[in-house]
Design a protein around this motif. Sequence first.
Motif, PDB file in Angstrom:
ATOM      1  N   THR A   1       6.154  -1.830  -8.591  1.00 59.10           N
ATOM      2  CA  THR A   1       5.889  -0.490  -9.110  1.00 59.10           C
ATOM      3  C   THR A   1       6.071   0.591  -8.052  1.00 59.10           C
ATOM      4  O   THR A   1       6.023   1.769  -8.384  1.00 59.10           O
ATOM      5  N   LEU A   2       6.262   0.208  -6.802  1.00 58.51           N
ATOM      6  CA  LEU A   2       6.409   1.164  -5.710  1.00 58.51           C
ATOM      7  C   LEU A   2       7.872   1.284  -5.290  1.00 58.51           C
ATOM      8  O   LEU A   2       8.670   0.369  -5.503  1.00 58.51           O
ATOM      9  N   LEU A   3       8.199   2.388  -4.659  1.00 59.37           N
ATOM     10  CA  LEU A   3       9.531   2.644  -4.126  1.00 59.37           C
ATOM     11  C   LEU A   3       9.513   2.370  -2.625  1.00 59.37           C
ATOM     12  O   LEU A   3       8.663   2.902  -1.907  1.00 59.37           O
ATOM     13  N   ARG A   4      10.443   1.539  -2.165  1.00 60.36           N
ATOM     14  CA  ARG A   4      10.543   1.261  -0.725  1.00 60.36           C
ATOM     15  C   ARG A   4      11.417   2.341  -0.099  1.00 60.36           C
ATOM     16  O   ARG A   4      12.443   2.737  -0.668  1.00 60.36           O
ATOM     17  N   VAL A   5      11.010   2.829   1.058  1.00 63.11           N
ATOM     18  CA  VAL A   5      11.791   3.819   1.805  1.00 63.11           C
ATOM     19  C   VAL A   5      11.948   3.329   3.239  1.00 63.11           C
ATOM     20  O   VAL A   5      11.106   2.590   3.755  1.00 63.11           O
ATOM     21  N   VAL A   6      13.053   3.733   3.874  1.00 65.61           N
ATOM     22  CA  VAL A   6      13.317   3.387   5.271  1.00 65.61           C
ATOM     23  C   VAL A   6      13.750   4.640   6.020  1.00 65.61           C
ATOM     24  O   VAL A   6      14.160   5.627   5.401  1.00 65.61           O
TER      25      VAL A   6
ATOM     26  N   THR B   1       0.840  -1.192   0.000  1.00 58.61           N
ATOM     27  CA  THR B   1       0.000   0.000   0.000  1.00 58.61           C
ATOM     28  C   THR B   1       0.878   1.245   0.000  1.00 58.61           C
ATOM     29  O   THR B   1       1.788   1.364   0.825  1.00 58.61           O
ATOM     30  N   CYS B   2       0.608   2.162  -0.890  1.00 53.01           N
ATOM     31  CA  CYS B   2       1.335   3.428  -0.959  1.00 53.01           C
ATOM     32  C   CYS B   2       0.933   4.276   0.251  1.00 53.01           C
ATOM     33  O   CYS B   2      -0.263   4.446   0.521  1.00 53.01           O
TER      34      CYS B   2
ATOM     35  N   ARG C   1      -3.548   0.162  -3.136  1.00 51.45           N
ATOM     36  CA  ARG C   1      -2.761  -1.068  -3.151  1.00 51.45           C
ATOM     37  C   ARG C   1      -2.228  -1.292  -4.555  1.00 51.45           C
ATOM     38  O   ARG C   1      -2.951  -1.107  -5.529  1.00 51.45           O
ATOM     39  N   GLU C   2      -0.962  -1.688  -4.627  1.00 53.83           N
ATOM     40  CA  GLU C   2      -0.285  -1.816  -5.909  1.00 53.83           C
ATOM     41  C   GLU C   2       0.749  -2.933  -5.816  1.00 53.83           C
ATOM     42  O   GLU C   2       1.152  -3.320  -4.722  1.00 53.83           O
ATOM     43  N   ARG C   3       1.171  -3.426  -6.964  1.00 52.17           N
ATOM     44  CA  ARG C   3       2.241  -4.426  -6.982  1.00 52.17           C
ATOM     45  C   ARG C   3       3.524  -3.792  -6.447  1.00 52.17           C
ATOM     46  O   ARG C   3       3.846  -2.649  -6.772  1.00 52.17           O
TER      47      ARG C   3
END
Length: 125
Positions: A42-47, A30-31, A37-39
């Motif tokens: 296609t999303l960017l992971r951030v920490v 989930t963005c 909700r998206e695959r």
Amino acid sequence: MPDRSSALHSQAVRGRGPSPARPRSIPIRTCVGCRTRERAETLLRVVAENGHVVPDPDRRLPGRGAWLHPETGCLDRAERRSAFSRALRVRAPLDATAVRLRIQDQQGSGSLPGPSSEESKVDQS
């Protein structure tokens, strides 16, 4: 003595034996900006690192991650709603400058076309 085929069947029914091949599941995330909700691909992971939100394009950095569409609109919404602090479970506000620079760099490099072959052949004299 029971035959071998009935023993294999009973094990498979109970979940212990060989199972049919299943297709791999696709991770859905989930963005944090737009909450759709998206695959995951296609999303960017951030920490969170030292009070900053850091992009993790290789998805290898340690710690809890949050997911974001690589678009400035989703980033703006996430910052406005304090979604990064909540999703990453950090009490202090987080600086997302590094993520903003990465997104702007991606959008800038993909949206500006280079000179076409015809334009480079024109004599300017």
